[in-house]
Scaffold this motif. Structure first.
Motif, PDB file in Angstrom:
ATOM      1  N   LEU A   1      -7.674   0.820   7.517  1.00 14.70           N
ATOM      2  CA  LEU A   1      -7.102  -0.120   6.559  1.00 14.70           C
ATOM      3  C   LEU A   1      -7.931  -0.247   5.280  1.00 14.70           C
ATOM      4  O   LEU A   1      -7.378  -0.153   4.185  1.00 14.70           O
ATOM      5  N   PRO A   2      -9.278  -0.419   5.386  1.00 18.74           N
ATOM      6  CA  PRO A   2     -10.039  -0.429   4.130  1.00 18.74           C
ATOM      7  C   PRO A   2      -9.919   0.878   3.365  1.00 18.74           C
ATOM      8  O   PRO A   2      -9.885   0.874   2.127  1.00 18.74           O
TER       9      PRO A   2
ATOM     10  N   VAL B   1       0.838  -1.200   0.000  1.00 17.22           N
ATOM     11  CA  VAL B   1       0.000   0.000   0.000  1.00 17.22           C
ATOM     12  C   VAL B   1       0.872   1.250   0.000  1.00 17.22           C
ATOM     13  O   VAL B   1       0.718   2.149  -0.832  1.00 17.22           O
TER      14      VAL B   1
ATOM     15  N   LEU C   1      -5.398   2.598  -2.512  1.00 22.66           N
ATOM     16  CA  LEU C   1      -4.484   1.787  -3.327  1.00 22.66           C
ATOM     17  C   LEU C   1      -5.144   1.420  -4.655  1.00 22.66           C
ATOM     18  O   LEU C   1      -4.542   1.562  -5.729  1.00 22.66           O
ATOM     19  N   LEU C   2      -6.407   0.954  -4.587  1.00 23.82           N
ATOM     20  CA  LEU C   2      -7.098   0.543  -5.813  1.00 23.82           C
ATOM     21  C   LEU C   2      -7.259   1.732  -6.754  1.00 23.82           C
ATOM     22  O   LEU C   2      -7.022   1.612  -7.959  1.00 23.82           O
TER      23      LEU C   2
ATOM     24  N   TRP D   1     -11.419   1.533  10.393  1.00 26.48           N
ATOM     25  CA  TRP D   1     -11.750   2.040   9.070  1.00 26.48           C
ATOM     26  C   TRP D   1     -10.514   2.436   8.279  1.00 26.48           C
ATOM     27  O   TRP D   1     -10.580   2.609   7.060  1.00 26.48           O
TER      28      TRP D   1
ATOM     29  N   GLY E   1      -6.945   0.671   1.502  1.00 27.11           N
ATOM     30  CA  GLY E   1      -7.187  -0.300   0.434  1.00 27.11           C
ATOM     31  C   GLY E   1      -7.822   0.374  -0.770  1.00 27.11           C
ATOM     32  O   GLY E   1      -7.400   0.169  -1.913  1.00 27.11           O
ATOM     33  N   ILE E   2      -8.827   1.204  -0.503  1.00 24.61           N
ATOM     34  CA  ILE E   2      -9.497   1.906  -1.602  1.00 24.61           C
ATOM     35  C   ILE E   2      -8.545   2.869  -2.291  1.00 24.61           C
ATOM     36  O   ILE E   2      -8.489   2.944  -3.522  1.00 24.61           O
TER      37      ILE E   2
ATOM     38  N   MET F   1      -3.910   2.683  -8.324  1.00 21.73           N
ATOM     39  CA  MET F   1      -3.517   1.718  -9.345  1.00 21.73           C
ATOM     40  C   MET F   1      -4.348   1.922 -10.615  1.00 21.73           C
ATOM     41  O   MET F   1      -3.858   1.821 -11.724  1.00 21.73           O
ATOM     42  N   ARG F   2      -5.640   2.251 -10.396  1.00 24.32           N
ATOM     43  CA  ARG F   2      -6.566   2.338 -11.522  1.00 24.32           C
ATOM     44  C   ARG F   2      -6.355   3.625 -12.318  1.00 24.32           C
ATOM     45  O   ARG F   2      -6.386   3.613 -13.542  1.00 24.32           O
TER      46      ARG F   2
END
Lengths: 325, 301
Positions: A275-276, A240, A282-283, A273, A279-280, A286-287
């Protein structure tokens, strides 16, 4: 003024060193952990970002380094720095070995292989509890006997700076070029005379050595080591940090580690909250901004001192991954 | 060590193996069409288990219906995720697709695992049995749930094989996996089949999660180990080979259960069982990276 960014960085570093003792104990701890992650993120970026070897075993090397140094110090009473050097040396050899074994593997195969390796290491550390104290945690001799965190801050700072300088020299040399050539196209690199096998092994050995350095420092700083440091959760946090910062450059990887660690502490009130949320991020990174969120900032920063026109052309010369270009 | 004990271990191994195979065929299906290794597959399995649990707990659905509903839910969710996150994989502008697929599914796994802790809570949940009770076969005892899980698992795998080999959609999937361009020439919309493959993979994982829930329990991190096991199976059976995954799944289930039974130090047997599976994975990757049933055109370069 050319190289303005270097002077700014030096000034910031000097300020950090001078005013370090003003930091509260808590924030000094955060800073030390951030620098620990900084070493890990930059060395992982050397492996995954530069050489394109997406290894999920990086934290395993940190834990091997940590345990090696801790156990050697405990058993033989050797000085802690010697133990740390031994941990680093062992992980260089082991990392090279892993690099050699998975020479034929690419992309996901390499990731799965290193994931398997790292889980096996974690299981062994957790199960052989008569040696490693298992999940209860191994007590590690601390680097300094004082309760103050200031000496640790200076040591972490020195380790980070030395690691970055060493890795910086590597990635700016021909070796760095070879590594990126391997990342882009292994066969083409090989056809152009790059000794692919040698550099893949080297990349693994170097990155694993730095991971071990960070891991052994962490053990001797915190004073306790558990097998979970080599687990998937730590690895995920490392991914991350590095990807959000920008995995294709060392400074952005370190910046990612600093920013994420700092935000993790600031957002502590949001508890689970966080870590998620990362996570978002990170997504999304990447996107939509695959180069990392800090990369554009870093590129501007590097061109600070240069005349506008030069800066503009320099910016254009930087290879862009954006499909729109 | 009695023969009965070994029989029970073999029976348990077969059931676990079938569940593993169910997860692994999803990984291999997704790999053969989308050319990515799905690191979030274990978390789709986890979501499937929880979905079934809430269909039972909140709507009062019978367990088997809950499993089917959970499969449908995960099918839809997977297609949404695929549309949102994986579309850059199909564009020529994206460089190093391997790396993109890896990080995006790894990040998705991280997100799903941690959001599950918040939504479902960290404590293990246990849904009611499909069929309560146990069966005595000779001297050995097997719970009905395990038999049921094995049975439904076999039915689902047979259904998948039928779908892949006897229906036009299955043939189309196979065509896309062999050559995207040739499939497009004969009029197959390969984009649609990307979604279909990802959805079917997720639905099978959901079924596995729903079937395993009464046997073990549900926990947000329950997907981590099965995900790694699925990789072991897929590597062993060969990337892209559905039949290979089925054989390798049962083989791994048996090997692990017998390893646990025969490991000399019982206090460590369980911990090292997972390491044993991983060791197989590493050795196969070194010795025979295409697996034992791998199809040549699917081998990853």
């Amino acid at each position: 003024m050319r190289g303005l960014h270097i002077y700014i960085l030096l000034a910031v570093a000097a300020l950090a060193l001078v005013f370090a003792d003003r930091l509260s104990s808590y924030w000094m701890h955060v800073a030390i952990i951030a620098m620990f992650y900084g070493i890990l993120a930059s060395s992982w970026s050397l492996l995954a970002g530069y050489a394109g070897l997406f290894s999920l075993g990086h934290m395993a090397f940190a834990s091997i380094g940590g345990y090696t140094s801790a156990l050697l110090v405990q058993w033989y009473g050797i000085p802690i720095p010697v133990g740390m050097v031994a941990g680093v040396a062992l992980c260089c050899v082991l990392g090279g070995l892993i690099g050699w074994v998975c020479l034929r593997m690419t992309g996901p195969y390499l990731a799965i292989f290193t994931l398997g390796f790292s889980e096996i290491v974690r299981i062994i550390f957790a199960t052989e509890d008569d040696i490693t104290a298992g999940m209860a945690g191994l007590h590690v001799e601390r680097l300094f006997s004082t309760t103050s965190r200031l000496p640790y801050f200076y040591v972490a700072f020195a380790l980070l700076v030395v690691s970055l300088l060493l890795m910086g020299v590597i990635v700016r040399s021909r070796w760095g070029l070879f590594l990126r050539a391997i990342r882009e196209d292994e066969q083409a690199a090989s056809a152009s005379g790059v000794a692919v096998a040698r550099f893949r092994i080297l990349a693994f050995a170097i990155a694993s050595g730095f991971a071990a350095l960070a891991g052994s420092f962490y053990g001797h700083y915190i004073g306790i080591l558990t097998p979970s440091i080599g687990g998937l959760d730590f690895m995920a946090v490392l991914v991350v940090m590095t990807v959000i910062g920008g995995m294709e450059r060392l400074p952005t990887a370190v910046g990612g580690a600093f920013v994420v660690e700092f935000l993790l502490e600031v957002l502590r009130g949001y508890g689970q909250w966080r870590l998620p949320l990362f996570g978002i991020i990170l997504l999304l990174t990447m996107r939509f901004a695959r180069n990392g969120l800090l990369t554009p900032l870093w590129l501007r920063f590097v061109q600070l001192g240069e005349p506008r026109a030069v800066a503009a052309t320099a910016l254009r010369d930087v290879p862009q991954k954006d499909p729109a270009q | 060590m009695t023969w009965d004990y070994i029989f029970v271990q073999v029976a348990n191994g077969a059931v676990i193996g079938i569940i593993y195979a169910l997860i692994a065929v999803g990984v291999t299906l997704i790999f053969s069409i989308l050319k990515i290794v799905n690191f979030a597959h274990g978390d789709l399995y986890m979501l499937g288990g929880y979905c079934a649990y809430y269909f039972i707990a909140l709507l009062g659905a019978p367990p088997l219906l809950a499993m089917l509903l959970s499969m449908a839910t995960l099918f839809a969710l997977a297609i949404v995720l695929e549309r949102l996150l994986l579309t850059p994989l199909y564009s020529d502008a994206t460089e190093r697709k391997d790396e993109y697929g890896l990080i995006i599914t790894f990040g998705l796994a991280f997100f799903l695992r941690n959001i599950a802790v918040i939504i479902f809570g960290p404590y293990p949940l246990k849904p009611p049995s499909f069929i309560p009770g146990v069966q005595h076969i000779g001297e050995m005892t097997v719970t009905n749930d395990r038999l049921f899980a094995g049975g439904v698992g076999i039915v689902l795998i047979l259904a998948l094989l039928y779908f892949m080999h006897r229906t036009i959609w299955g043939q189309a999937l196979d065509a896309v996996s062999q050559s995207r361009e040739s499939a497009a020439i004969v009029g197959i919309n390969s984009r649609r089949f990307n979604s279909v493959a990802f959805g079917i993979g997720a639905a099978l994982a959901a079924a596995a999660g729903a079937l395993i829930a009464p046997i073990f329990s549900l926990a947000p991190d329950m997907g981590v180990l099965p995900n790694i096991h699925a990789f072991v199976i897929v590597i062993l059976g060969g990337m892209g080979s559905v039949l290979g995954s089925i054989f390798a799944g049962i083989l791994l289930g048996e090997a692990e259960n017998l390893f646990t039974a025969f490991f000399p130090d019982p206090t460590r047997a369980l911990a090292y069982t997972n390491a044993f599976g991983l060791l197989i994975l590493m050795v196969v990757l070194i010795v025979r990276p295409q697996g034992f049933f791998g199809r040549r055109h699917l081998r990853m370069e």
